[in-house]
Design a protein around this motif. Sequence first.
Motif, short mmCIF file in Angstrom:
data_model
loop_
_atom_site.label_atom_id
_atom_site.label_comp_id
_atom_site.label_asym_id
_atom_site.label_seq_id
_atom_site.Cartn_x
_atom_site.Cartn_y
_atom_site.Cartn_z
N GLU A 74 -16.37 5.59 25.04
CA GLU A 74 -14.96 5.27 24.78
C GLU A 74 -14.11 5.68 25.98
O GLU A 74 -14.33 6.73 26.59
N ARG A 75 -13.12 4.82 26.30
CA ARG A 75 -12.17 5.11 27.38
C ARG A 75 -10.76 4.88 26.87
O ARG A 75 -10.52 4.00 26.05
N PRO A 130 -14.56 0.05 25.85
CA PRO A 130 -15.61 1.04 26.10
C PRO A 130 -16.49 0.64 27.28
O PRO A 130 -16.77 -0.54 27.49
N ALA A 131 -16.90 1.63 28.04
CA ALA A 131 -17.84 1.38 29.14
C ALA A 131 -19.23 1.22 28.52
O ALA A 131 -19.57 1.87 27.55
N GLU A 176 -8.77 1.31 27.74
CA GLU A 176 -9.74 0.34 28.26
C GLU A 176 -10.80 0.04 27.19
O GLU A 176 -10.93 0.78 26.22
#
Length: 159
Positions: free
Chosen positions: A36-37, A42-43, A40
């Motif tokens: 989670e970011r 999620p990576a 943004e």
Amino acid sequence: MVIASMMILGQFLFRRETVPYQQLQRSTEYKHASLERVGERPASQFVGLGEDRITLTGTLLPIFTGGRLSLDLIRAMAKTGKAWPLIEGSLRMYGWYVIESINETSSVFMSTGHANKIEFTLALKRVDKPDPNRMGKQSLADTLNGYLDNASDYLQDAL
């Protein structure tokens, strides 16, 4: 003499005379971890291969094809818990697979109790190439002997 087969699992030949499947379904998973970011999406990171499963389904008509004996031979292989190479008739090597489950439904019975129609599902799961001690190396004759042992146990229990 070359024996044409639809597929080979270990030394079991999938042919019209044994277990001719009508459908092959393959499902392959690929694992991605998410982080989670803030603000943004999620990576995502690829972390490796997931499950690779093959499901064979079909209908046996024992007058023309294999029957319960053929399915019981596969059950004897499954009972060993070993991995078996799976090779398509075109010589495509799928890899090493274990037998996860065998389901069958019998119908259209004769007066002797023999089924004229047997629908089956065979579930296989891919595994890494096994340690030589865990590989399915037994011959079809050994598998048949295991089946005959199981059949005699079954008859003893029934009596």
